[in-house]
Enzyme design. Structure first.
Site, PDB file in Angstrom:
ATOM      1  N   GLU A  42     -11.195   0.705  -4.027  1.00 13.47           N
ATOM      2  CA  GLU A  42     -10.602   1.112  -2.755  1.00 13.47           C
ATOM      3  C   GLU A  42      -9.379   1.996  -3.038  1.00 13.47           C
ATOM      4  O   GLU A  42      -9.125   2.394  -4.168  1.00 13.47           O
ATOM      5  CB  GLU A  42     -10.194  -0.128  -1.946  1.00 13.47           C
ATOM      6  CG  GLU A  42      -9.243  -1.053  -2.690  1.00 13.47           C
ATOM      7  CD  GLU A  42      -8.943  -2.351  -1.966  1.00 13.47           C
ATOM      8  OE1 GLU A  42      -9.207  -2.443  -0.755  1.00 13.47           O
ATOM      9  OE2 GLU A  42      -8.434  -3.293  -2.611  1.00 13.47           O
ATOM     10  N   ASP A  64       0.816  -1.219   0.000  1.00 12.12           N
ATOM     11  CA  ASP A  64       0.000   0.000   0.000  1.00 12.12           C
ATOM     12  C   ASP A  64       0.851   1.272   0.000  1.00 12.12           C
ATOM     13  O   ASP A  64       0.661   2.169   0.833  1.00 12.12           O
ATOM     14  CB  ASP A  64      -0.934   0.016   1.225  1.00 12.12           C
ATOM     15  CG  ASP A  64      -1.671  -1.300   1.408  1.00 12.12           C
ATOM     16  OD1 ASP A  64      -2.011  -1.932   0.396  1.00 12.12           O
ATOM     17  OD2 ASP A  64      -1.907  -1.698   2.563  1.00 12.12           O
TER      18      ASP A  64
END
Length: 533
Positions: free
Chosen positions: A187, A15
């Site tokens: 997302e 991420d």
């Protein structure tokens, strides 16, 4: 010509949120249940990177005691505006099943090295929050919204709300600005502004093999957002020939010379299992803007070798492979589970040149484990330690652990047997099923010190032991290292996730005392040596 060799952040570093502040580049990555929270790496050339800090270093910033496996600190967003660093993160309290309890916070600092402020609570509507600083001075938070209702899209879109720096809270209307594309599982939003457009970058497809990067744009921050006609702009899905799989969850940065690069999540599967025991890693790709204003990957796919920017080379000293525990604080690569290291269970001062761990709860605990470990960052690794431990009963254990989570690990440990006295054994846990792969235990009753070793070779794990640290004896069978992975941790029944994993393999030192007598063990050193890629 210089090249970026991917992944740039090897081993569990997912991420990525990348920024540039003058000549310095920083990437923040997720840490989940491991403490301290959020890793920040530094570079000046996008080629060489060094871990420099963990901003969430106090329990008041990140209290994860009792958090589930793969809960905790998800998907940070690092940004910078007018002399201040901003870090947005989620503390995930539950995530398996229909509901997700996701609390989003903001912390700030005037230096990347901190000190970082106490957290400001933002919201709990979903995860992957990101802060955008507009050129008019206003600040905006985006995050995905989680919809638990049956028959609805769980990944319900991207919410936008203004953040007031003066009031230190979210203000004004909340609007769903993007419902995603047919890829689904939308997302990881990040907003950017270029020319007349606001660009919304998201991840789609889920963080496994179908992962992808989607780009949309609008002339208004509120939308509507049109999707890149060549979407997705990056994916490894259905491209098994690529070494970097799972390409997705990205952010972008512009160099001093005007070049564009994209940092993204990736994984390198083991053969033949397809499992990624190094977890989700970070890679960097070069980008360019097309004439019609869309961002495009140079070379189209996630590549291992990427043309580096035209910047001076800035290398870092090689990390030593041996830690003699002579410092006042733990090495920056060593982590604990869910809570900070405290003197009452992990001490570098009680016995000089040693790490003393006091036995607490079991490897299945989500509360008080006495475990200190580091990421596995190469497929071929040698790990060694030596321990002094005098167990008095079978509930007291100490040794070397290869750990994914409370339900998946291998543990070479010293304990006490009623017949053999002090002895060595191996325990394993796979998807929560306990086993002892070694047939019987090995007596070491007269040993003051016991040397322990683990050699990892892709999917193979072999433990060893020694009395002198020179002559090593293999113990137990060759174990399957591929089980220490996201893929193996996942339990999916008819599309309903009873358990999920998002981290990666750790290896390190631990002590348990299930009797509550707090028996301690002393470790003299810890060697982590990468033998290959």
């Amino acid at each position: 010509m210089a090249f970026i060799q991917n992944p740039v952040l090897k081993g569990f570093n997912p991420d990525p949120s990348i920024i540039r502040v003058e000549d310095d580049y920083y990437i923040a990555t997720s840490t989940f249940e491991w403490f301290p929270g959020i890793q920040i790496h530094h570079s000046r050339d996008l080629v060489n990177w060094k871990l420099i800090t963990h901003p969430l270093s106090r329990q008041s910033q990140l209290d994860m005691v009792g958090n589930p496996d793969s809960g905790g600190a998800w998907a940070p967003c690092l940004s910078y505006d007018n002399g201040t660093f901003y870090l947005i993160y989620t503390d995930v309290k539950s995530h398996a099943g229909g509901f997700k309890d996701t609390h989003n916070y903001l912390t700030t600092a005037t230096s990347i090295m901190g000190p970082w402020s106490e957290p400001i609570y933002l919201n709990s509507s979903g995860f992957d929050p990101s802060l955008f600083h507009d050129d008019d001075g206003r600040k905006w938070l985006v995050n995905m919204v989680w919809d638990h209702r049956k028959g609805k899209n769980s990944f319900g879109g991207i919410l936008l709300q203004e953040y007031s720096a003066e009031e230190q809270r979210l203000v004004g209307p909340i609007q769903n600005i993007f419902k995603g594309t047919e890829i689904g599982l939308t997302e990881a939003p990040h907003l950017y502004k270029r020319d007349q457009y606001y660009y919304l970058m998201t991840a789609e497809g889920g963080t496994r093999l179908k992962h992808a990067v989607t780009m949309a744009r609008s002339t208004s921050i509120w939308g509507p957002y049109e999707v890149d006609p060549n979407n997705p702009m990056l994916t490894s899905y259905q491209k098994p020939e690529l070494a970097l799989q799972k390409a997705g969850h990205a952010s972008i940065v512009q160099t001093q010379e005007g070049e564009w690069y994209l940092a993204h999540l990736c994984g390198r599967p083991l053969e033949p299992s397809g499992n990624c025991n190094l977890g989700r890693e970070t890679a960097i790709q070069k980008c360019e803007w097309t004439e019609d204003g869309w961002l495009k990957i140079v070379g189209d796919d996630a590549q291992v070798k990427v043309e580096a920017p035209d910047l001076p080379v800035h290398s870092f000293e090689t990390e030593p492979i041996k830690d003699d525990f002579n410092d006042d604080v733990l090495n920056i690569h060593l982590n604990s589970l869910r809570a900070p290291v405290e003197e009452n269970w992990a001490s570098l001062s009680v016995r000089a040149g040693h790490l003393r761990l006091i036995g607490r709860e079991s490897l299945n605990s989500i509360h008080k484990q006495s475990l200190i470990a580091r990421r596995q960052q190469a497929f071929q690794v040698n790990v060694e330690t030596v321990v002094e431990f005098s167990p008095e009963n079978f509930q007291q254990m100490a040794g070397l652990v290869y750990y994914y989570n409370t339900k998946n690990y291998y543990y070479l440990h010293i304990s006490h047997d009623e017949e053999l006295g002090k002895s060595l054994g191996i325990m394993s846990n796979t998807k929560g099923l306990y086993d002892e792969p070694l047939d019987g235990r090995i007596a070491i009753e007269d040993w003051d010190r016991c040397y322990l070793k683990a050699i990892l070779n892709y999917s193979d794990l072999q433990f060893y032991y020694s009395k002198d640290g020179k002559e090593w004896i293999a113990i137990g069978p060759v174990l399957d290292a591929s089980t220490i992975s996201d893929e193996n941790a996942e339990i999916n029944i008819n599309g309903f996730f009873l358990d999920q994993g998002f981290t990666g393999a750790y290896i390190g030192l631990c002590v348990q005392d299930l009797s509550g007598q707090r028996k301690h063990a002393d470790f003299d050193f810890f060697i982590y040596e990468e033998l290959g890629e």
